[in-house]
Design an enzyme around this catalytic site. Structure first.
Site, mmCIF file in Angstrom:
data_model
loop_
_atom_site.group_PDB
_atom_site.id
_atom_site.type_symbol
_atom_site.label_atom_id
_atom_site.label_comp_id
_atom_site.label_asym_id
_atom_site.label_seq_id
_atom_site.Cartn_x
_atom_site.Cartn_y
_atom_site.Cartn_z
ATOM 1 N N ASP A 271 -10.785 18.435 53.904
ATOM 2 C CA ASP A 271 -9.961 17.388 53.304
ATOM 3 C C ASP A 271 -10.854 16.199 52.985
ATOM 4 O O ASP A 271 -11.899 16.027 53.617
ATOM 5 C CB ASP A 271 -8.820 16.968 54.237
ATOM 6 C CG ASP A 271 -7.622 16.449 53.459
ATOM 7 O OD1 ASP A 271 -7.739 15.360 52.857
ATOM 8 O OD2 ASP A 271 -6.574 17.126 53.433
ATOM 9 N N HIS A 317 1.345 22.701 43.853
ATOM 10 C CA HIS A 317 2.546 22.115 43.242
ATOM 11 C C HIS A 317 2.401 20.600 43.045
ATOM 12 O O HIS A 317 3.246 19.982 42.400
ATOM 13 C CB HIS A 317 3.796 22.461 44.053
ATOM 14 C CG HIS A 317 3.940 21.710 45.345
ATOM 15 N ND1 HIS A 317 5.104 21.720 46.073
ATOM 16 C CD2 HIS A 317 3.072 20.942 46.049
ATOM 17 C CE1 HIS A 317 4.945 20.983 47.160
ATOM 18 N NE2 HIS A 317 3.727 20.512 47.166
#
Length: 409
Positions: A271, A317
């Site tokens: 991340d 998404h």
């Protein structure tokens, strides 16, 4: 008299579905006949309903009487629609709403149909249940709990962004979103930065706190379900799982804890903020389960090559197609022969549910992202690399969560 969709004829047949004393109409299996005249159906407005409503040898039960009254009221309403050259009622999206009835009698006829239909529904399902549903008590209670748990009153970003999304859509000329587009979020907060950039610049931390609380609420059930959807314990290769965009390792820890002693031996969580102010207790939990953190931006070259699994949860998404293709290209270059790409995201139906549609709008408004059906996922993979294909879509009855297993030819 036949209407556009046969509604008038259907109602006529319902009215004349039995022998009506005093009338010339006999109906046998829906076919009107007479000894001296050819089969015909009168216009609804000309049907005499009195014999039908009075032709009982014993008092008619109120429930049955309501049904006959409803047919009569519908016929009256249809007659008014025909007089004003209005189309029949329909559930089609393009159907005209009959709010422009000019004659007061038509409005009254419509209201009568609605009142009778509501009373029939109440009697059919029992008055107590009807009152419970129509009063929306269950809805208010459940909605209030969700609102409190998610602290909806603090979701400033979502509500303000939604109010400007129509303007953003017009600016984009109603096409598929691109990364550089101005979204409802950008218009609402007068910024050209995307949601994630604004979140990173939040010096006071209020936005980050709201976002993290919302994500914790979303993760409550998912953390238990995800490790059981896919057989992580049977992976091949080197036993390494790379959780791309995995935050501080919440999902990774759940997967590793569920698969102790299996072929899954190690996990790297990547991340952009993976090494920032991580609590020691989190690091200790990660170490015990074989989870390590690595700073990485998934738009950059993937530093870990040949892993057994590259795992993405709720990443794609958040981004438009072009951005997703860039992310996928970085992974394809790092994948080995036995590598698997696992994408934990929605695979919506071709005719999506209302919640799925609303979620799709949320993704679009905030991020320019979208929820995708299977054909859209396949097109996305082909755009990134012709060799990518969906091997299997893993689902569970426990939750709507889905995992796409994607491989290279």
């Amino acid at each position: 008299m036949a209407s556009q969709d046969g509604t008038t004829e259907l109602l006529s047949q319902s009215v004349n579905s039995t022998c009506i004393p005093g009338s010339t109409y006999h109906v046998d299996r829906g076919r009107a006949s007479s000894a001296s005249t050819p089969p015909t159906s009168p216009p609804l407005s000309e049907v005499d309903y009195t014999p039908l409503l009075e032709s009982t040898q014993e008092p008619r039960h109120e429930y049955t009487q309501l049904a006959h009254s409803l047919v009569k009221a519908m016929a009256d309403y249809v007659g008014h629609l025909q007089e004003e050259n209005l189309p029949m009622p329909s559930l089609e999206p393009a159907a005209q709403v009959h709010g422009g009835l000019k004659v007061q009698g038509g409005v009254a006829a419509r209201d009568t149909v609605v009142k009778l239909a509501q009373k029939i529904v109440a009697m059919t399902m029992d008055p107590e249940m009807k009152l419970f549903i129509s009063s929306l008590q269950f809805h208010f209670c459940s909605s209030l709990k969700v609102a409190i748990d998610l602290r909806v009153h603090e979701l400033d970003e979502c509500f303000r962004a939604s109010s400007r999304q129509a303007d953003a859509l017009a600016l984009a000329r109603y096409r598929e979103p691109h990364e550089a587009d101005t979204l409802g979020f950008g218009l609402a907060f007068n910024t050209t930065a995307n949601f994630w950039e604004v979140l990173a610049r939040d010096t006071e931390g209020k936005r980050s706190q709201r976002f993290n609380r919302a994500m914790r609420a979303v993760n409550i059930n998912a953390l238990e379900v995800i490790p059981r959807i896919y057989p992580f314990n049977r992976i091949g290769g080197n036993g390494l799982l790379v959780d791309v965009g995995g935050g501080l390792g919440q999902v990774a820890r759940a997967i590793m804890a569920t698969n102790q002693g299996s072929r899954l031996q190690r996990c790297i969580v990547q991340d952009v903020c993976a090494a920032d102010d991580v609590l020691e207790e989190v690091l200790e939990s990660n170490r015990k389960l074989g989870v390590e953190l690595q700073r990485h931006d998934f738009f950059d070259k993937q530093p870990v090559t040949g892993a057994s699994i590259y795992f993405f949860r709720h990443i794609f998404h958040d981004w438009p197609d072009r951005a997703c293709v860039k992310i996928l290209k970085q992974i394809v270059q790092a994948m080995g022969r036995d590598s698997r790409l696992l994408i934990c995201d929605q695979v919506v139906d071709d005719e999506p549910s209302i919640p799925a549609t609303l979620y799709d709008i949320d993704m679009w408004t905030l991020f320019g992202g979208k929820e995708r059906n299977r054909s859209e996922w396949e097109a996305l993979f082909r755009a990134a690399d012709e060799r990518l294909y969906i091997k299997k879509v893993w689902t569970t009855t426990e939750a709507p969560t889905t995992i796409l297993e994607v491989c290279l030819w």
